[in-house]
Design an enzyme around this catalytic site. Sequence first.
Site, mmCIF file in Angstrom:
data_model
loop_
_atom_site.group_PDB
_atom_site.id
_atom_site.type_symbol
_atom_site.label_atom_id
_atom_site.label_comp_id
_atom_site.label_asym_id
_atom_site.label_seq_id
_atom_site.Cartn_x
_atom_site.Cartn_y
_atom_site.Cartn_z
ATOM 1 N N ILE A 506 0.862 -1.269 -0.128
ATOM 2 C CA ILE A 506 -0.021 0.271 0.052
ATOM 3 C C ILE A 506 0.767 1.273 -0.011
ATOM 4 O O ILE A 506 0.503 2.357 0.364
ATOM 5 C CB ILE A 506 -1.137 0.012 1.248
ATOM 6 C CG1 ILE A 506 -0.141 -0.181 2.550
ATOM 7 C CG2 ILE A 506 -2.072 -1.077 0.973
ATOM 8 C CD1 ILE A 506 -1.089 -0.209 3.623
ATOM 9 N N ARG A 685 14.964 -6.589 13.228
ATOM 10 C CA ARG A 685 15.860 -6.616 12.244
ATOM 11 C C ARG A 685 15.128 -5.882 11.220
ATOM 12 O O ARG A 685 13.737 -5.962 10.920
ATOM 13 C CB ARG A 685 15.798 -7.943 11.656
ATOM 14 C CG ARG A 685 16.798 -8.134 10.537
ATOM 15 C CD ARG A 685 16.637 -9.720 10.035
ATOM 16 N NE ARG A 685 17.542 -9.793 8.774
ATOM 17 C CZ ARG A 685 17.229 -11.133 8.085
ATOM 18 N NH1 ARG A 685 16.320 -11.857 8.344
ATOM 19 N NH2 ARG A 685 17.923 -11.309 7.116
ATOM 20 N N GLN A 695 8.848 4.575 6.590
ATOM 21 C CA GLN A 695 7.553 4.343 7.138
ATOM 22 C C GLN A 695 7.534 4.957 8.580
ATOM 23 O O GLN A 695 6.602 5.662 8.953
ATOM 24 C CB GLN A 695 7.287 2.611 7.367
ATOM 25 C CG GLN A 695 7.220 1.867 6.384
ATOM 26 C CD GLN A 695 5.715 1.996 5.813
ATOM 27 O OE1 GLN A 695 4.908 1.849 6.731
ATOM 28 N NE2 GLN A 695 5.494 2.593 4.587
ATOM 29 N N LYS A 758 10.260 -6.821 13.517
ATOM 30 C CA LYS A 758 9.032 -6.507 14.259
ATOM 31 C C LYS A 758 8.414 -5.409 13.609
ATOM 32 O O LYS A 758 8.793 -5.067 12.326
ATOM 33 C CB LYS A 758 9.522 -5.918 15.624
ATOM 34 C CG LYS A 758 10.463 -7.077 16.592
ATOM 35 C CD LYS A 758 10.428 -6.816 17.993
ATOM 36 C CE LYS A 758 11.457 -5.602 18.331
ATOM 37 N NZ LYS A 758 11.646 -5.367 19.872
ATOM 38 N N VAL A 760 6.781 -2.204 11.940
ATOM 39 C CA VAL A 760 7.423 -0.959 11.305
ATOM 40 C C VAL A 760 6.020 0.076 11.188
ATOM 41 O O VAL A 760 6.201 1.188 11.429
ATOM 42 C CB VAL A 760 8.217 -0.991 10.293
ATOM 43 C CG1 VAL A 760 8.549 0.187 9.550
ATOM 44 C CG2 VAL A 760 9.372 -1.777 10.790
ATOM 45 N N GLU A 762 2.999 1.231 11.566
ATOM 46 C CA GLU A 762 2.396 2.071 12.557
ATOM 47 C C GLU A 762 2.966 2.757 13.660
ATOM 48 O O GLU A 762 2.641 3.535 14.403
ATOM 49 C CB GLU A 762 1.129 1.323 13.029
ATOM 50 C CG GLU A 762 0.234 0.957 12.005
ATOM 51 C CD GLU A 762 -0.680 -0.093 12.299
ATOM 52 O OE1 GLU A 762 -0.440 -1.252 12.512
ATOM 53 O OE2 GLU A 762 -2.040 -0.021 12.560
HETATM 54 N N1 MCN Z 1 9.759 -3.062 7.042
HETATM 55 C C1 MCN Z 1 11.116 -3.300 7.195
HETATM 56 N N2 MCN Z 1 11.450 -4.018 8.238
HETATM 57 C C2 MCN Z 1 10.740 -4.686 9.219
HETATM 58 C C3 MCN Z 1 9.298 -4.465 8.872
HETATM 59 C C4 MCN Z 1 8.678 -3.681 7.931
HETATM 60 O O1 MCN Z 1 11.963 -2.887 6.707
HETATM 61 N N3 MCN Z 1 11.343 -5.493 10.119
HETATM 62 C C5 MCN Z 1 9.443 -2.201 6.032
HETATM 63 C C6 MCN Z 1 9.002 -2.935 4.728
HETATM 64 O O2 MCN Z 1 9.261 -2.004 3.694
HETATM 65 C C7 MCN Z 1 7.346 -3.033 4.842
HETATM 66 C C8 MCN Z 1 7.139 -1.961 5.587
HETATM 67 O O3 MCN Z 1 8.209 -1.594 6.620
HETATM 68 O O4 MCN Z 1 6.958 -3.252 3.596
HETATM 69 C C9 MCN Z 1 6.076 -2.063 6.545
HETATM 70 O O5 MCN Z 1 5.726 -3.367 7.129
HETATM 71 P P1 MCN Z 1 4.749 -3.668 8.351
HETATM 72 O O6 MCN Z 1 5.183 -3.183 9.469
HETATM 73 O O7 MCN Z 1 4.845 -5.128 8.360
HETATM 74 O O8 MCN Z 1 3.384 -3.133 7.775
HETATM 75 P P2 MCN Z 1 2.511 -3.675 6.761
HETATM 76 O O9 MCN Z 1 3.097 -4.159 5.596
HETATM 77 O O10 MCN Z 1 1.569 -4.861 7.258
HETATM 78 O O11 MCN Z 1 1.567 -2.516 6.082
HETATM 79 C C10 MCN Z 1 0.675 -1.954 6.872
HETATM 80 C C11 MCN Z 1 0.887 -0.643 7.710
HETATM 81 C C12 MCN Z 1 -0.202 -0.212 8.466
HETATM 82 S S1 MCN Z 1 -1.301 -1.137 9.376
HETATM 83 C C13 MCN Z 1 -0.705 1.079 8.040
HETATM 84 S S2 MCN Z 1 -2.324 1.701 9.012
HETATM 85 C C14 MCN Z 1 0.049 1.881 7.331
HETATM 86 C C15 MCN Z 1 1.555 1.429 7.053
HETATM 87 O O12 MCN Z 1 1.516 0.185 6.940
HETATM 88 N N4 MCN Z 1 -0.493 2.443 6.127
HETATM 89 C C16 MCN Z 1 0.275 2.967 5.166
HETATM 90 N N5 MCN Z 1 1.938 2.311 6.295
HETATM 91 C C17 MCN Z 1 1.703 2.870 5.256
HETATM 92 N N6 MCN Z 1 2.457 3.426 4.167
HETATM 93 C C18 MCN Z 1 2.082 3.962 3.211
HETATM 94 N N7 MCN Z 1 2.607 4.368 2.109
HETATM 95 N N8 MCN Z 1 0.555 3.889 2.995
HETATM 96 C C19 MCN Z 1 -0.319 3.437 3.928
HETATM 97 O O13 MCN Z 1 -1.607 3.511 3.549
HETATM 98 MO MO1 MOS Z 2 -3.263 -0.255 9.819
HETATM 99 S S1 MOS Z 2 -4.607 1.087 10.940
HETATM 100 O O1 MOS Z 2 -3.627 -1.709 10.957
HETATM 101 O O2 MOS Z 2 -4.171 -0.837 8.438
#
Ligand code: MCN
Ligand code: MOS
Length: 795
Positions: A506, A685, A695, A758, A760, A762
């Site tokens: 997204i 990590r 993020q 872990k 990232v 939110e």
């Molecule tokens: N990542 C990383 N190392 C980690 C975890 C994550 O480098 N240990 C990086 C990766 O690039 C990964 C990104 O962070 O693609 C987000 O990972 P994660 O925390 O697992 O989140 P999700 O992929 O489940 O994404 C959803 C999260 C949520 S819940 C909301 S709300 C939100 C967010 O992501 N909405 C977003 N960030 C956003 N960013 C954008 N640009 N647009 C949104 O709508």
């Molecule tokens: Mo994020 S508010 O958990 O889509």
Amino acid sequence: MKNFTDKTRRNLLKATAAVSVAAAGGLQVKNTHAAQQKQAPDCAQNHSQHGLGAVPQRKDGTLKVSGHAKYAAEYQVDNLLYGVVVQSTISSGRMTGMDTQAARNAEGVVAVYSHLNSLKINKPKAIAEGGAAQSTYTPIQNDRIIHNGQNIALVVAHTFEQATYAASLIRVEYAETPALIFPEDNGATPQDQSSLTITLGDAKQAMETAEVRISQKYATPREYNQPMEPHACIAHWQDDRLTVWEPSQWVSGARKEIADWMGIESQNVEIISPYVGGGFGSKASPATHVALACAASRELKRPVKVCLTRPQTFTGFGGRASTHQSLEMGATREGKILAIIHDGYNETSLDDVFAEGTNHVTARMYSIENITSHHRVVPINTVTPGWMRAPGENPSAFSLEVAMDEMAYELNMDPLTLRLKNWAAHDYQMKKPWSSRQLKEAYQKGAEAFGWSKRSMAPRSMRQGRELIGWGMASGTYPVSRQPAEAELVLQSNGQLTVKSAGADIGTGTYTILAQTAADVLKIPQDRISVALGDTRLPLAGVAGGSQLAGNLTAAVFKTAVALRERLFTLATETQGSPLHGTPRDKLVITDNAVIMSMRPNRKVTLEQLLQLVGLPALNITANTFEKDVSAEERKKLISTLSTITQPEDVSAHSWSALFVEVAVDEDFGTVRVKRLVGAFDSGRLYNPTLARSQWIGGMVMGMSQALLEEGQIDPRNGRVINNNLADYRIAVNADVPEITTIDVGQPDYKATVMGGKAVGELGIVGMAAAISNAVFHATGKRIRDLPITMDKLI
Ligand code: MCN
Ligand code: MOS
């Protein structure tokens, strides 16, 4: 100005960046990596410029900036009709009449659907009941109005303009009944959410023994996700199969909700959503205009596109509910916090319960033995609120972290010192050890980069000309969740690899980190890897929500890549005619499109040779992280519900942050400018440090926006959102955003997730508004406990 060559342009940009860093107080640290790689399992090895931990370019970057990434509404479908939604103008009552004659007669109009037709849409199963719907309101089934801006009709025409004009001709008569506009209105009845009750020790008794006590109220207003891409879909039936182009954080959930609405089997619905222009929670499940598009398309036997206008996105689905909290904290003179009594509530709709749990972090941050906390919801005439970045943690950290600052001032103690005095060596709420908690490192590194030790404690003690300067801090946290997933890898004989998953990107970076995961194992460079995402026809994946998708999908892709590597080794050693036939497989590695013997690199077989030998055009491997005995059918079900999301059992796993802020407040006008933001984060990590930083800073900016600007203004007479557009609903823009420093203090955490990362996505927003409020207090001596912190509250 003269033409710049690329090189001069680059140099200029560099020079400007250096100046802005210097202007921001000479900060040198921009994105440091304090994490040391510890002894780690196989999945953490083999870092290269392509693998995990590296920072290759975003896979979708060029497509997005060049306009080639296609969003849902941009698909060209033959024979397309345009649907425009009509919304109610009252909050409560019944429609006694709807005059659609003029609309029907207007040029280009094909149909008008409302409760007056019998276009059947079924009630979808709610998330809480194992379904995928955030709201179970089912449009145009009856004459009942439960909130202002409710979707009550759909006008379908040959063009968008025709449909828009015809929609304006519809006249509705209402029999209005008294509405509950605000949760404080007479007649609004709070409902206890007992699953959110926290009882640790005896808070009442401990509070009485506390030498120092504070007790305050905190509030956050209605806030709206407002992604750049508004909600827009195309529904297209072909016989009894339905395809929906719908921006989605969770295609399996969208498929389930749409199947529920239409009364058909999930397998007859396909969701196509390769790119999403932001969702921030609001695209977790389809909103009711999608039901209208699907129902109309079925009836008309033609594809129908429905785009909400920006104003319609304010009530077509819910944003963050307004929250209200009271928090009492008692401590010893020395700063040991003895007790917290914390009660909160949020508004919800009349039909659905949405809990924005105001006590998510209350018992998690500190070593407090005595806590009583309740959360309630108050049904009123509003659209069902929805997820917005860190639902629960966000308002919860606002009250707790401002209260910590208030306590620090009561005690005349540095706010950081107070936090360290109440350090929780384990999770007091869950009574479990932490999987990892680098929060002290975050405090220390963040404070160092910010220069926190130079802060003078007294409010109004720092100034620069007419501006009062304030330094504030807060901390944040977000839990680690997990859900199984599948992945498929296809390796062509020319060395091209495709990674497939139904999971969403997204804007987060999923495309990129999945390519990195495969590259790590298979030693294939980025330019030979393509990734396909966001489509129900691809291998099963859960929601991009709750900041867990990265962990879930990297784990599935890693497992699949290892299986592919093993398969290649088997083929290389067991295929007659392979130059490596009979060699021990533990001596093999993959490099440069070939399987080779690590000690004797000239003993090798190229992938092309190998596939030719076995007579295959490509190798195709699917693997998953579900429990072993779960059937394919069952896996589909598990992924279209959120009830299968779990947390690690033996440990308490969370990401952590320490946030430091400098604000400047104009004493005469009360304008607040954020001058610098420093965030130190423990997200375990990092799969891609640049994307993780992206993020974190996105979350910090959104938190800044929440602190200073965002507020849905509701008309007390009729419950209408007054500022339902991006001119009046203010969101931080580039000019508001200062230099942001992020510091990574995470360590790989394999107790939290298979791949060691872990949450990232939110984390960055949690605590940000508190840090800013605390900085504003330091600058002005005024404690603002209800967001946003606007000028009127400061002068
Ligand atoms: N990542 C990383 N190392 C980690 C975890 C994550 O480098 N240990 C990086 C990766 O690039 C990964 C990104 O962070 O693609 C987000 O990972 P994660 O925390 O697992 O989140 P999700 O992929 O489940 O994404 C959803 C999260 C949520 S819940 C909301 S709300 C939100 C967010 O992501 N909405 C977003 N960030 C956003 N960013 C954008 N640009 N647009 C949104 O709508
Ligand atoms: Mo994020 S508010 O958990 O889509």
